[in-house]
Enzyme design. Structure first.
Site, PDB file in Angstrom:
ATOM      1  N   CYS A  68       3.391  12.170  22.542  1.00  0.00           N
ATOM      2  CA  CYS A  68       3.411  12.367  23.661  1.00  0.00           C
ATOM      3  C   CYS A  68       4.773  12.448  24.278  1.00  0.00           C
ATOM      4  O   CYS A  68       5.539  12.091  23.755  1.00  0.00           O
ATOM      5  CB  CYS A  68       2.811  10.976  24.951  1.00  0.00           C
ATOM      6  SG  CYS A  68       3.611   8.935  24.558  1.00  0.00           S
ATOM      7  N   CYS A  77       7.088   9.278  24.033  1.00  0.00           N
ATOM      8  CA  CYS A  77       7.166   9.318  22.493  1.00  0.00           C
ATOM      9  C   CYS A  77       8.441   9.856  22.255  1.00  0.00           C
ATOM     10  O   CYS A  77       9.948   9.285  21.265  1.00  0.00           O
ATOM     11  CB  CYS A  77       6.178   9.711  21.062  1.00  0.00           C
ATOM     12  SG  CYS A  77       5.279   9.105  21.590  1.00  0.00           S
ATOM     13  N   CYS A  91      20.411   5.790 -23.508  1.00  0.00           N
ATOM     14  CA  CYS A  91      20.659   4.289 -22.904  1.00  0.00           C
ATOM     15  C   CYS A  91      20.328   3.736 -21.321  1.00  0.00           C
ATOM     16  O   CYS A  91      20.084   4.633 -21.118  1.00  0.00           O
ATOM     17  CB  CYS A  91      22.027   3.525 -23.676  1.00  0.00           C
ATOM     18  SG  CYS A  91      23.539   4.470 -22.618  1.00  0.00           S
ATOM     19  N   CYS A 121      22.927   5.217 -18.949  1.00  0.00           N
ATOM     20  CA  CYS A 121      22.643   6.433 -18.175  1.00  0.00           C
ATOM     21  C   CYS A 121      21.698   6.097 -17.169  1.00  0.00           C
ATOM     22  O   CYS A 121      21.776   6.121 -15.957  1.00  0.00           O
ATOM     23  CB  CYS A 121      21.928   7.169 -19.484  1.00  0.00           C
ATOM     24  SG  CYS A 121      22.882   7.386 -20.870  1.00  0.00           S
ATOM     25  N   ASP A 124     -13.975 -11.209  -1.295  1.00  0.00           N
ATOM     26  CA  ASP A 124     -15.129 -11.528   0.186  1.00  0.00           C
ATOM     27  C   ASP A 124     -16.692 -11.170  -0.916  1.00  0.00           C
ATOM     28  O   ASP A 124     -16.860 -11.317  -2.142  1.00  0.00           O
ATOM     29  CB  ASP A 124     -14.621  -9.588   0.200  1.00  0.00           C
ATOM     30  CG  ASP A 124     -15.769  -9.098   1.577  1.00  0.00           C
ATOM     31  OD1 ASP A 124     -15.629 -10.113   1.925  1.00  0.00           O
ATOM     32  OD2 ASP A 124     -16.153  -8.307   0.451  1.00  0.00           O
ATOM     33  N   ASP A 133     -13.710  -4.569   0.086  1.00  0.00           N
ATOM     34  CA  ASP A 133     -14.176  -3.390  -0.400  1.00  0.00           C
ATOM     35  C   ASP A 133     -14.592  -2.462   0.572  1.00  0.00           C
ATOM     36  O   ASP A 133     -14.794  -1.421   0.736  1.00  0.00           O
ATOM     37  CB  ASP A 133     -15.712  -3.429  -1.363  1.00  0.00           C
ATOM     38  CG  ASP A 133     -17.059  -3.296  -0.138  1.00  0.00           C
ATOM     39  OD1 ASP A 133     -17.278  -4.895   0.368  1.00  0.00           O
ATOM     40  OD2 ASP A 133     -18.299  -3.212  -1.162  1.00  0.00           O
ATOM     41  N   ASP A 166     -12.675  -5.329   5.073  1.00  0.00           N
ATOM     42  CA  ASP A 166     -11.506  -5.971   4.808  1.00  0.00           C
ATOM     43  C   ASP A 166      -9.920  -5.594   4.737  1.00  0.00           C
ATOM     44  O   ASP A 166      -8.990  -5.646   3.318  1.00  0.00           O
ATOM     45  CB  ASP A 166     -12.267  -5.841   2.583  1.00  0.00           C
ATOM     46  CG  ASP A 166     -13.439  -6.645   3.275  1.00  0.00           C
ATOM     47  OD1 ASP A 166     -13.033  -7.553   3.816  1.00  0.00           O
ATOM     48  OD2 ASP A 166     -14.298  -6.305   1.602  1.00  0.00           O
TER      49      ASP A 166
END
Length: 822
Positions: free
Chosen positions: A16, A19, A83, A86, A504, A703, A707
């Site tokens: 809006c 913002c 290495c 690097c 859970d 799940d 949660d």
């Protein structure tokens, strides 16, 4: 970046005019930011910045305001990294580009994953920054990812050619010089035939061919890096072998410049060092190809073409040309090309690549199928619901790549050390030479050269750079094969330190749907006839408990009679006429309401309730027929998985919104001692805080949508892959199957990988700490032993190969619980 630049940056979260106002005011207050204009329609902010500091301040301000600049991530293929030092320099060069938010450079994959603010920097600028630092880069596209194993194979073949040529040229040099020292007769033969000077000239010619041919790569890369003040492993090899070679050239062709007692040649050291380091590089290239085997296998599951119905005809089209809604025809034995819904046909589909379960599952009209899984003996017509990058397989590949390219917190220490390691080694080599020249016995110059070159060669930090990324690659790849996806790389390290695991209940420990678990009949009643009559009535109800009873009757293959006159009494039960008989089903109060005596089975009803079951009484024609126990039962693997987690020292806790009696009954059956029941989603978050205070680091497994807050709040959130998208997006780790054995596998892989990284880092650091003093000559005053540069090169190669070999052991990690253990 220019002193003053104008940028257009995409901004997220604006909805809006207020913002827009907040973003404008916030940016205008940043010192060095001017000409601010924020556009809600395009969701962008354009502004001028004076210097990189002002740009970073603007980005930080947007983040603080809650309107972060949109970010983009690219993966660059970076050449010439050899290495750990690097890695540090590439990281530093990319991180210094204004607008870059995060950099993860991976030596094992020779890539850099860069996250940056859109509009502030482009991929071309990132490529230019890496290339200017001495490490040519280019964008890694999907084709390049698929060809990575092939590129490693080609690199190994090229190194094999170099190695073979170098070995063939170096062998005579080694035989003449070192063979002469070890076999007096050979030395005498050389002296009496070609003579010392001719043998030195022959060694010069062969060694020059080694260094100018197969060994040229070390000088081409190492010397420019040295002159830029950013020496790497190639610089160490170039300086070490170059010093030995030039000293030998002077001894051969300008002998008057050296005293007779120090006149010696080290051509064999320069030549054999190149051979041994090429051998190490060859073995590394082969091993690196195997570290990405998991990604290669996943990419190999992607189908290239699909058979599609278009215009009434079947045509083969490239997978990239598929659109949502296309109907794909899948023949027996073929891989399913896209995620979709079966609209016709029936078959059994092997979904082991997703779930890890070896038994194919039945799929028919209305069922969903996943791209990459294998169709069985039946034919299917599938309507595409997800294509391209949105398919499950593409998302799995993306998650694994992100995890493999992640930089764990433990890597930060390694990066800080290795960034300064090579310059420190070169300083140590110079100091070694100086000490030998001042304090060493005759021939001091020769001994100083040997010690200095040995220090340079043995201290190459290849093993340090490979220690962490190779273990991460192999560990996360093996995890993916076991159905465990680490969405966030640091979760791999965090999970290894977890001390408490909160689960859970519904859909995680239990199946997530009610099932008929118990049937106790009154005398004189037949099981199947009672079940069929009760199911006929319950088929007219929408209650979950009714669904469980109807499902149980269907699983037994019972034919349900018709029911009429269905009546539902809220809070009590239901009744109907079945084949002329009155069937009443419900709680005890329903039977009391109908004047039916339920006392004969009252004890059984109570016992079922104490075991966490929902007890349903049934009567037929006014007589008590039986009591049914319905519950959300444990998943078949839950008990074994929880036992395995506790055996690994984890405190396992059950958290649920269910009432305490039901939760405790499930916990007793599952083998869980601690129960937190009756909590809402925000209550789960508070419970996690309490567990964290009591036990330390906490992981949460769930799940459902409810949660998501707990998954995000836990130190490590583990989502069951069969759950909701919201839960998966909130998690750090995703289990592709709905099986708690995946949690055991995740913990096991995490701990084994971190232990593997620890072993690698210990070897890499301990090796350098222990052998640099030996190479410098610390044992010479006591034992008269000075390490040969040739042995130093061999030890350096062994160090890198050991680290890679140790990481590859993670490919053999077996599932924590086999099928037979459940």
């Amino acid at each position: 970046m220019a002193v003053s630049s104008s940028l257009i940056v995409p901004v997220t979260g604006m909805s809006c005019a207020s913002c827009v106002g907040r973003v404008e005011r916030g940016l205008k207050q940043v010192e060095g930011v001017h000409d601010v204009r924020v556009n809600l329609a395009t969701e962008t902010a354009s502004f001028g910045v004076d210097g990189a500091g002002a740009l970073q301040a603007a980005i930080d301000t947007l983040e603080t305001l809650g309107y972060p600049a949109r970010r983009q991530t690219v993966t660059l293929s970076v050449a010439s990294m050899s290495c750990a030092s690097c890695v540090g320099r590439v990281d530093k060069a990319l991180a210094a580009v204004p607008g870059v938010v995060e950099v993860a450079v991976n030596l094992a994959t020779e890539s850099a994953r860069v996250t940056f603010v859109e509009g502030a920097v482009t991929a071309a600028e990132l490529i230019r920054a890496a290339t200017q630092a001495g490490y040519p880069a280019k964008l890694m596209d999907e084709e390049a990812k698929e060809d990575q194993a092939a590129r490693k194979s080609a690199e190994a073949r090229e190194l094999a050619v170099r190695l073979t040529l170098a070995a063939a040229l170096a062998l005579p040099v080694f035989a003449i010089e070192m063979g002469g020292h070890m076999v007096p007769a050979l030395h005498h033969l050389v002296m009496t035939t070609i003579g010392e000077q001719t043998s030195w000239i022959l060694q010069f010619v062969l060694t020059t061919l080694v260094l100018a041919g197969p060994g040229r790569m070390f000088y081409r890369r190492g010397l420019p890096a040295l002159f830029k003040g950013a020496p790497d492993m190639n610089s160490l090899v170039a300086v070490g072998t170059g010093a030995a070679y030039l000293y030998s050239v002077v001894a051969t062709f300008l002998p008057h410049l050296l005293p007779d007692q120090v006149r010696a040649v080290y051509f064999e050291a320069a030549a054999v060092i190149v051979v041994l380091i090429l051998l190490g590089r060859f073995l590394e290239a082969r091993a690196k190809g195997r570290t990405g085997a998991a990604i290669a296998r996943l990419l190999g599951l992607q189908v290239k073409t699909a058979r599609v119905e278009r215009g009434g005809a079947l045509v083969d089209v490239a997978i990239d040309e598929l659109s949502l809604g296309d109907v794909v025809v899948v023949r027996p034995g073929e891989r399913i090309p896209v995620d979709g819904e079966v609209i016709s046909g029936a078959s059994r589909v092997d979904e082991s690549m997703i779930t890890g379960e070896p038994v194919p599952v039945s799929r028919s009209a209305g069922d969903t199928v996943t791209g990459g899984t294998v169709n069985g003996a039946g034919g299917l017509q599938v309507r595409a619901t997800r294509v391209g990058a949105d398919t499950t397989l593409a998302q799995i590949v993306r998650m694994v790549e992100e995890a493999q390219g992640a930089k764990l917190p433990i890597q930060g220490l390694v990066d800080r050390v290795t960034l300064w390691f090579v310059p420190a080694v070169m300083a140590a080599a110079l100091l070694t030479v100086a000490v030998w020249l001042v304090f060493g016995p005759d021939p001091a110059l020769t001994l100083a050269l040997v010690a200095g070159v040995s220090v340079l060669i043995i201290a190459c930090p290849c093993a340090m750079g490979l220690a962490t990324p190779t273990s991460i690659m192999v560990g996360t790849g093996r995890a993916a094969e076991l159905g465990v996806l680490f969405r966030k790389g640091d979760a791999l390290q965090a999970l290894s330190g977890v001390t408490a695991l909160a689960l859970d209940k519904t859909g995680t420990v239990t199946l997530g749907r009610p099932e008929l678990t118990d049937v106790v009949l009154a005398p004189g009643f037949d099981h199947d006839r009672v079940l069929a009559a009760v199911a006929a009535v319950e088929a007219l109800s929408e209650h979950p408990v009714a669904t469980a009873i109807v499902r149980a009757a269907g699983q037994k293959g019972l034919t349900l009679p018709s029911a009429t006159g269905f009546v539902s009494v809220t809070g009590h039960g239901v009744s109907a006429l079945v084949e002329g008989r009155q069937v009443v089903i419900g709680a005890a109060r329903m039977l009391e309401r109908e004047g039916i005596d339920f006392e004969p089975l009252a004890d059984e009803e109570t016992a079922l309730s104490l075991r966490g079951r929902t007890a349903i009484l049934a009567a037929i024609d006014g007589r008590l027929a039986g009591v049914f126990g319905v519950s959300d039962p444990l998943k078949p693997s839950s008990q074994a998985a929880i036992s395995a987690l506790r055996a690994r020292g984890l405190e396992v806790v059950l958290i649920t919104g269910d009432k305490r009696e039901t939760a405790e009954a499930i916990a007793r059956e599952a083998g869980i001692d601690t129960v937190i029941a009756g909590v809402l989603p925000e209550g789960k978050v508070r419970a996690l805080d309490e567990l964290r205070d009591k036990h330390g680091s906490v992981a949460f497994v769930g799940d459902g949508i409810n949660d998501a807050p707990a998954l995000a709040h836990a130190d490590v959130g583990i989502a069951i892959g069969t759950g909701t998208d919201v839960a998966i997006e909130s998690a750090d780790v995703v289990l592709m199957s709905g099986d708690l054995r995946g949690v055991v596998n995740a913990v096991e892989i995490s701990r084994r990988t971190l232990r593997n990284i620890g072993q690698n880092l210990f070897w890499a650091f301990a090796y350098n700490v222990a052998l640099i003093p030996v190479a410098a000559g610390a044992l010479y005053p006591v034992l008269g032993v000075l390490l040969s540069p040739v042995l130093a090169a061999g030890a350096m190669a062994v160090s890198s190969v050991f680290v890679l070999g140790n990481a590859l052991r993670l490919r053999r990690v077996a599932p924590a619980l086999a099928e037979g253990e459940v």
